[in-house]
Design a protein around this motif. Structure first.
Motif, PDB file in Angstrom:
ATOM      1  N   LEU A 115     -11.414 -37.985   8.653  1.00 13.01           N
ATOM      2  CA  LEU A 115     -12.282 -38.878   9.416  1.00 13.01           C
ATOM      3  C   LEU A 115     -12.020 -38.744  10.911  1.00 13.01           C
ATOM      4  O   LEU A 115     -12.956 -38.772  11.722  1.00 13.01           O
ATOM      5  N   ARG A 116     -10.765 -38.577  11.272  1.00  9.49           N
ATOM      6  CA  ARG A 116     -10.455 -38.385  12.688  1.00  9.49           C
ATOM      7  C   ARG A 116     -11.128 -37.129  13.221  1.00  9.49           C
ATOM      8  O   ARG A 116     -11.683 -37.120  14.325  1.00  9.49           O
ATOM      9  N   GLU A 117     -11.091 -36.041  12.435  1.00  4.91           N
ATOM     10  CA  GLU A 117     -11.696 -34.791  12.885  1.00  4.91           C
ATOM     11  C   GLU A 117     -13.208 -34.936  13.029  1.00  4.91           C
ATOM     12  O   GLU A 117     -13.809 -34.402  13.965  1.00  4.91           O
ATOM     13  N   LEU A 118     -13.841 -35.662  12.116  1.00  2.00           N
ATOM     14  CA  LEU A 118     -15.281 -35.870  12.220  1.00  2.00           C
ATOM     15  C   LEU A 118     -15.625 -36.695  13.459  1.00  2.00           C
ATOM     16  O   LEU A 118     -16.575 -36.380  14.188  1.00  2.00           O
ATOM     17  N   ILE A 119     -14.860 -37.758  13.697  1.00  2.00           N
ATOM     18  CA  ILE A 119     -15.102 -38.584  14.884  1.00  2.00           C
ATOM     19  C   ILE A 119     -14.833 -37.775  16.147  1.00  2.00           C
ATOM     20  O   ILE A 119     -15.582 -37.844  17.131  1.00  2.00           O
ATOM     21  N   GLN A 120     -13.779 -36.985  16.115  1.00  3.91           N
ATOM     22  CA  GLN A 120     -13.416 -36.187  17.279  1.00  3.91           C
ATOM     23  C   GLN A 120     -14.499 -35.168  17.617  1.00  3.91           C
ATOM     24  O   GLN A 120     -14.899 -35.023  18.781  1.00  3.91           O
ATOM     25  N   ASN A 121     -14.988 -34.450  16.607  1.00  2.00           N
ATOM     26  CA  ASN A 121     -16.041 -33.466  16.850  1.00  2.00           C
ATOM     27  C   ASN A 121     -17.304 -34.133  17.381  1.00  2.00           C
ATOM     28  O   ASN A 121     -17.980 -33.603  18.271  1.00  2.00           O
ATOM     29  N   ALA A 122     -17.619 -35.312  16.834  1.00  2.00           N
ATOM     30  CA  ALA A 122     -18.795 -36.037  17.300  1.00  2.00           C
ATOM     31  C   ALA A 122     -18.612 -36.473  18.748  1.00  2.00           C
ATOM     32  O   ALA A 122     -19.531 -36.352  19.574  1.00  2.00           O
ATOM     33  N   ARG A 123     -17.457 -36.952  19.063  1.00  2.00           N
ATOM     34  CA  ARG A 123     -17.187 -37.392  20.438  1.00  2.00           C
ATOM     35  C   ARG A 123     -17.286 -36.223  21.410  1.00  2.00           C
ATOM     36  O   ARG A 123     -17.876 -36.334  22.493  1.00  2.00           O
ATOM     37  N   ASP A 124     -16.702 -35.079  21.046  1.00  4.43           N
ATOM     38  CA  ASP A 124     -16.759 -33.913  21.922  1.00  4.43           C
ATOM     39  C   ASP A 124     -18.192 -33.440  22.130  1.00  4.43           C
ATOM     40  O   ASP A 124     -18.572 -33.007  23.230  1.00  4.43           O
ATOM     41  N   ALA A 125     -19.005 -33.513  21.073  1.00  5.32           N
ATOM     42  CA  ALA A 125     -20.402 -33.095  21.189  1.00  5.32           C
ATOM     43  C   ALA A 125     -21.169 -34.009  22.141  1.00  5.32           C
ATOM     44  O   ALA A 125     -22.000 -33.553  22.941  1.00  5.32           O
ATOM     45  N   VAL A 126     -20.885 -35.311  22.080  1.00  2.00           N
ATOM     46  CA  VAL A 126     -21.553 -36.262  22.973  1.00  2.00           C
ATOM     47  C   VAL A 126     -21.136 -36.014  24.418  1.00  2.00           C
ATOM     48  O   VAL A 126     -21.969 -36.025  25.339  1.00  2.00           O
ATOM     49  N   VAL A 127     -19.846 -35.781  24.644  1.00  2.00           N
ATOM     50  CA  VAL A 127     -19.362 -35.504  25.998  1.00  2.00           C
ATOM     51  C   VAL A 127     -19.995 -34.224  26.532  1.00  2.00           C
ATOM     52  O   VAL A 127     -20.403 -34.147  27.702  1.00  2.00           O
ATOM     53  N   ALA A 128     -20.114 -33.208  25.676  1.00  2.00           N
ATOM     54  CA  ALA A 128     -20.709 -31.937  26.102  1.00  2.00           C
ATOM     55  C   ALA A 128     -22.162 -32.127  26.524  1.00  2.00           C
ATOM     56  O   ALA A 128     -22.617 -31.567  27.531  1.00  2.00           O
ATOM     57  N   ARG A 129     -22.913 -32.910  25.778  1.00  2.00           N
ATOM     58  CA  ARG A 129     -24.317 -33.135  26.139  1.00  2.00           C
ATOM     59  C   ARG A 129     -24.420 -33.932  27.438  1.00  2.00           C
ATOM     60  O   ARG A 129     -25.301 -33.684  28.270  1.00  2.00           O
ATOM     61  N   SER A 130     -23.519 -34.882  27.632  1.00  2.00           N
ATOM     62  CA  SER A 130     -23.550 -35.693  28.853  1.00  2.00           C
ATOM     63  C   SER A 130     -23.312 -34.846  30.092  1.00  2.00           C
ATOM     64  O   SER A 130     -23.784 -35.180  31.181  1.00  2.00           O
ATOM     65  N   GLU A 131     -22.574 -33.750  29.943  1.00  2.00           N
ATOM     66  CA  GLU A 131     -22.318 -32.878  31.079  1.00  2.00           C
ATOM     67  C   GLU A 131     -23.604 -32.235  31.587  1.00  2.00           C
ATOM     68  O   GLU A 131     -23.792 -32.060  32.786  1.00  2.00           O
ATOM     69  N   SER A 132     -24.485 -31.884  30.667  1.00  2.00           N
ATOM     70  CA  SER A 132     -25.739 -31.246  31.073  1.00  2.00           C
ATOM     71  C   SER A 132     -26.865 -32.258  31.269  1.00  2.00           C
ATOM     72  O   SER A 132     -27.833 -31.985  31.977  1.00  2.00           O
ATOM     73  N   ASP A 133     -26.744 -33.428  30.642  1.00  2.00           N
ATOM     74  CA  ASP A 133     -27.787 -34.449  30.749  1.00  2.00           C
ATOM     75  C   ASP A 133     -27.131 -35.830  30.769  1.00  2.00           C
ATOM     76  O   ASP A 133     -26.956 -36.459  29.722  1.00  2.00           O
TER      77      ASP A 133
END
Length: 601
Positions: free
Chosen positions: A41-59
């Protein structure tokens, strides 16, 4: 032909790839990398969090959301509004062990990401045989929704999703095996989600069933950002105790920030409980022992690890020179925080010393950093009252200490009358601490072990008296001889101390060993050691009214009983335990004196 490359003539060579047994890899992860299947569950939350941060960088205006849902039938869904994946990224990231999109596409913001090893998704195979991913890339407005399905046998498929996602992002569905359903039970998932994600700044919602309401499990205030009361409440809730004090921790060069909680119970000296560490808000561990110095056994840290790198399992910090630097700075800040605590909250600091003084002494016996704390703050009993070693050294240029409680009790009044300072070092680790203080530069001549026999020998003997005085001395020696005690007549202050019992033995010699360290090294070989008294002795103070009155008592029976009484008084003043024989002596003395005072026989 390439230099240095040898080919066998006539032999055809082919380039081939290693084969990877995915089940074997998962077994390795289970037994040698991750501490528990809960990490899925930590890995799933972590991957989701990283994906959100990555999108925020471009938008920066893109939504920042993560949702966790528990389905009937033993499945967990984690949905995010992040950057999403293209078909090529699905192959390179989801289906290539060791790959990570964070390595290349987002290098410039790499330190904002929690995962850097590309093996997180494999942790889901610890509880499942099948992982389903639906994802829509945010890189183009018309990006399709793709479906990636991976199996524990190492196969996967990529197809167009039957149900497209309404916006960019990713949804991961993990169907637990029948014998691993415990890891997707609603109560456990909620506990794990709150544990891992409570301090993440992104809003993460959890819905534990089709008819349950969603609740936010993240965006809690970290203890280092809240008020003192909020930090105390966090400590009580998460660590199970009410701290005696909360000290700030801040190492900006490494991005480390946090708080140190001083425990309200003694604990085990030298055995630190683990510290709670987060990385960018994600929980890492609550048993970390890498950041606090060993002497700080009474402290529990809660810290954000900042730029400190995580291990592959992301359950601890990588050992590195940076860890050592941070640990040293935290140690300095803890000492400074304790100093401030002592000045700003004397009452609270007294409670701290009541709880931890013995442990602090134990650590200071082998740690110079703790020795400074002991010198400045630990109170010691002295002939002039209770004070710290720092106060003692400021007050007197001639400090003596004894490691015998009996000697301290007996001699403290005498040294106080002579305006000399005697420190009670009979407590656990007291002698080790005082010897270390003595060894410090500048203190050797000022701090000395107390020698009771030498002190008594330095007291003046009474002037030669008349026949009555000589008769009393002969009688007193005879009475004490029957008790197995030698008599020593001296004149000293205070006069309120009529007698002083000094036990036989060489206990004082061990504490004098350091004093001899600076003497002639040949002295022990070329001279005979001075023998200590073979028997205990009773020192009678001839300036005392009680002793002086006995000289004129003519009734030998009364005088003998009074001498026995002075012997018992000497025992009591020396802190000796009275046995049945001593009780009988005291009873007989009182009976004789009361009878004599009443004029009876």
């Amino acid at each position: 032909m390439v230099p240095g490359r040898h080919l066998l003539r006539g032999v055809r060579m082919s380039g081939e790839s290693f084969r990877v047994d995915l089940r074997g890899i998962v077994d390795i992860l289970s037994h040698h990398l991750y501490s528990s299947p809960r990490v899925y569950l930590r890995e799933l939350i972590q991957n989701a969090r990283d994906a959100v941060v990555a999108r925020s960088e471009s938008d920066p205006s893109a939504p920042r959301e993560i949702a966790i849902e528990i389905e009937d039938g033993g499945a967990v869904l984690v949905r995010d509004s992040g950057i999403g994946l293209t078909e090529e990224e699905m192959r390179s990231v989801l289906a290539t062990i060791g790959a990570s999109s964070k390595r290349s596409d987002f290098t410039r913001v790499r330190r904002q990401y929690l995962g850097q090893f590309g093996i997180g998704l494999l942790s889901c195979f610890l509880i499942a045989d099948r992982i389903e991913v639906r994802s829509r890339s945010a890189r183009s407005a018309d990006a399709p929704t793709l479906s990636w399905v991976g199996n524990s046998d190492g196969t996967f498929t990529i197809t167009s999703a039957q149900t497209p996602l309404p916006d960019a992002g990713t949804e991961v569905r993990v169907q637990a095996r029948a014998d691993d359903r415990e890891w997707v039970e609603p109560v456990r998932v909620q506990l794990l989600a709150e544990r891992f994600a409570s301090l993440l700044e992104l809003p993460i919602t959890l819905r534990t069933g089709a008819h349950a309401q969603s609740e936010i499990v993240s965006t809690r205030t970290p203890p280092w950002r809240g008020s003192g009361l909020e930090a105390t409440a966090w400590c009580h809730r998460e660590l199970g105790f009410a701290p005696l004090a909360v000290l700030p921790i801040d190492v900006p060069t490494a991005g480390v920030v946090g708080v140190a909680f001083i425990s309200d119970s003694p604990g085990r000296v030298g055995n630190r409980h683990g510290d709670t560490v987060y990385s960018h808000g994600m929980f890492v561990a609550d048993d970390n022992v890498q950041l606090a110095p060993n002497w700080a056994y009474f402290v529990r840290l809660a810290v954000e690890g900042g730029d400190l790198a995580l291990t592959a399992s992301r359950e601890s910090l990588q050992d590195s020179p940076a860890i050592g630097d941070v640990k040293a700075q935290i140690g300095t800040q803890l000492r400074q925080g304790i100093e401030h605590f002592a000045l700003s909250d004397p009452v609270g600091f007294d409670r701290f010393m009541d709880v931890h003084a013995k442990g602090i002494l134990a650590m200071a016996a082998g740690d110079d950093d703790m020795l400074d704390l002991v010198i400045g703050h630990v109170p010691w009993e002295t002939s002039e009252g209770t004070m710290t070693l720092a106060q003692i050294l400021r007050l007197s240029d001639d400090v003596r200490y004894t490691t015998s409680m009996t000697d301290f009790t007996a001699f403290a009044p005498l040294l106080r009358a002579k305006r000399s300072l005697l420190v009670n070092g009979s407590y656990v680790y007291g002698s080790e601490i005082l010897r270390k203080v003595r060894e410090r530069r500048g203190h050797t001549a000022r701090v000395r072990a107390f020698d009771p026999h030498a002190f008594l020998d330095s007291l003046p003997e009474p002037r030669e008296g008349g026949a009555e005085a000589r008769g009393f001395e002969v009688h007193a020696r005879a009475v004490l001889e029957r008790l197995g005690v030698d008599l020593d007549l001296r004149a000293f202050a205070p006069a309120s101390t009529p007698s002083l019992f000094v036990a036989a033995g060489d206990d004082h010699l061990s504490q004098l060993a350091d004093d001899g360290a600076e003497a002639d090294p040949w002295a022990g070989l070329l001279s005979e050691p001075e023998a200590s008294p073979a028997r205990p002795r009773l020192v009678m103070n001839v300036t005392s009214d009680a002793v002086r009155s006995l000289v004129h008592v003519r009734d030998e029976r009364v005088r003998a009983e009074a001498i026995s009484g002075l012997y018992v008084i000497g025992l009591l003043r020396a802190g000796q335990t009275l046995d049945e024989r001593h009780g009988e002596l005291l009873s007989s003395t009182l009976h004789t004196l009361i009878t004599a005072a009443g004029g009876g026989e």
